[in-house]
Design an enzyme around this catalytic site. Structure first.
Site, PDB file in Angstrom:
ATOM      1  N   ILE A   1      -7.683  -4.029  -2.881  1.00 61.06           N
ATOM      2  CA  ILE A   1      -6.973  -4.997  -2.041  1.00 61.06           C
ATOM      3  C   ILE A   1      -7.778  -5.292  -0.783  1.00 61.06           C
ATOM      4  CG2 ILE A   1      -4.933  -5.320  -0.582  1.00 61.06           C
ATOM      5  CD1 ILE A   1      -3.281  -4.019  -2.787  1.00 61.06           C
TER       6      ILE A   1
ATOM      7  N   GLY B   1     -10.080  -0.515  -0.543  1.00 63.68           N
ATOM      8  CA  GLY B   1     -10.058  -0.449  -1.993  1.00 63.68           C
ATOM      9  C   GLY B   1     -10.102  -1.849  -2.567  1.00 63.68           C
TER      10      GLY B   1
ATOM     11  N   HIS C   1       8.191  -7.487   3.305  1.00 64.62           N
ATOM     12  CA  HIS C   1       7.499  -6.820   2.196  1.00 64.62           C
ATOM     13  C   HIS C   1       7.355  -7.753   0.991  1.00 64.62           C
ATOM     14  CE1 HIS C   1       6.655  -2.605   0.286  1.00 64.62           C
ATOM     15  NE2 HIS C   1       5.818  -3.543  -0.145  1.00 64.62           N
TER      16      HIS C   1
ATOM     17  N   ARG D   1     -11.398   6.273   3.015  1.00 61.96           N
ATOM     18  CA  ARG D   1     -11.280   7.716   3.198  1.00 61.96           C
ATOM     19  C   ARG D   1     -12.638   8.373   3.375  1.00 61.96           C
ATOM     20  NH1 ARG D   1      -8.375  10.834  -1.599  1.00 61.96           N
ATOM     21  NH2 ARG D   1     -10.183   9.918  -2.660  1.00 61.96           N
TER      22      ARG D   1
END
Length: 316
Positions: free
Chosen positions: A148, A146, A275, A169
């Protein structure tokens, strides 16, 4: 009824907010800033646990838009069942691409060039030489192409990689070349020196990286996860790491935060960052621009950006 907008950034710190709504500051504290029933536009607090972000949703009977400040929406999905039909859920596409792209390259380069080993050697006062793998001439597979994933490729190109292979996907064509469907992964994995995960967490991608996925990776390959921890089966990853066959660089883990005594901390060949793909100095200005744009669109009844789903219509 008051038309409230709940923001996790103080409204006075955001220039360009449209007039009309009553802006309420709430960043996940115990006390709500006003009656949740009066909120029409809810911006979910950033980097808070899922139970915090979804806590006001059952009482938000009048909400029309739920806006995350993250690219992923998995932390909000558990609360969507409390909302009436027609509520739009929007993500923060455009906010995190630069920061996450930077961290991805940092993790790849640090892992390949052995930066953690150098830091440990510096602590010991030891001069640690030797040959290390370069990123140049390597084949990189991006799983989750996508915005990113595209930003990651932007940053890979100057490093003279041999090729970038894109997976999403479903298949499509971009200016850079083809994007393969997930079903092509078994054939693509054995050719990749570096596998980057930047896919959303969905029921399809949960434990996408299982024992079979990892077994298809070539010996010596590097797995980089900047997506969500549960995209990877941690037990299967530990088995491969402990064998020494592959290495990994993880910005996200499952569980998260990673408990102090978890074996992943001590597994060979793994670099872990806590994270931190999104929370950098690049976040706040981009988040503010997104909110100003979205709220002006909302007030002027223009189409919103980044609508991921509408409750009662196409819930994931």
């Amino acid at each position: 009824m008051t038309a409230d907008v709940w923001l996790p950034i103080p409204p006075d710190d955001i220039e360009g907010l449209p007039e009309g709504p009553e802006y309420r500051f709430w960043d996940g504290g115990e006390e709500f800033p006003a009656d949740p029933a009066d909120c029409v536009f809810y911006v979910v607090p950033y980097m808070k646990p899922s139970p915090v972000g979804v806590r006001p949703l059952p009482a938000m009977s009048g909400v029309r838009v739920v806006q995350t400040l993250s690219a992923g929406i998995d932390h909000v999905v558990p609360g969507l069942g409390h909302l009436r039909p027609g509520v739009r859920l929007c993500n923060a596409q455009g906010v995190h691409e630069a920061s996450t792209g930077e961290l991805t390259l940092a993790l790849i380069l640090a892992s390949l060039r052995g930066i953690p080993d150098f830091v440990r050697a510096q602590d010991r006062g030891e001069w640690l030489g030797g040959f290390r793998p370069a990123l140049a001439d390597r084949s990189v597979l991006i799983v989750g192409y996508g915005s990113i994933g595209s930003a990651i490729e932007d940053r890979l190109v100057p490093f003279e990689v041999a090729r970038v292979v894109r997976v999403a996907r479903s298949a499509r064509t971009t200016e850079r070349g083809p994007v393969h469907p997930l079903t092509d992964l078994p054939a693509l994995l054995p050719e990749a020196d570096v596998v980057v995960l930047s896919t959303p967490l969905t029921e399809t991608t949960r434990h996408l990286v299982d024992a079979g996925f990892l077994a298809r990776m070539k010996d010596g390959a590097l797995l980089v996860n900047v997506a969500r921890g549960p995209v990877v089966d941690t037990k299967a990853l530990l088995t491969e790491l402990e064998s020494g066959r592959i290495t990994a660089a993880l910005d996200v883990t499952d569980p998260e935060p990673l408990p102090r005594d978890h074996p992943l901390w001590r597994a060979p060949g793994v670099l872990i960052s806590p994270h931190v793909g999104g929370p950098t100095s690049a976040f706040l200005p981009r988040a503010k621009r997104l909110l100003v744009d979205q709220l002006n669109r909302f007030v002027n009844r223009e189409p919103l950006r980044n609508v991921i789903l509408t409750t009662g219509a196409n819930e994931a």
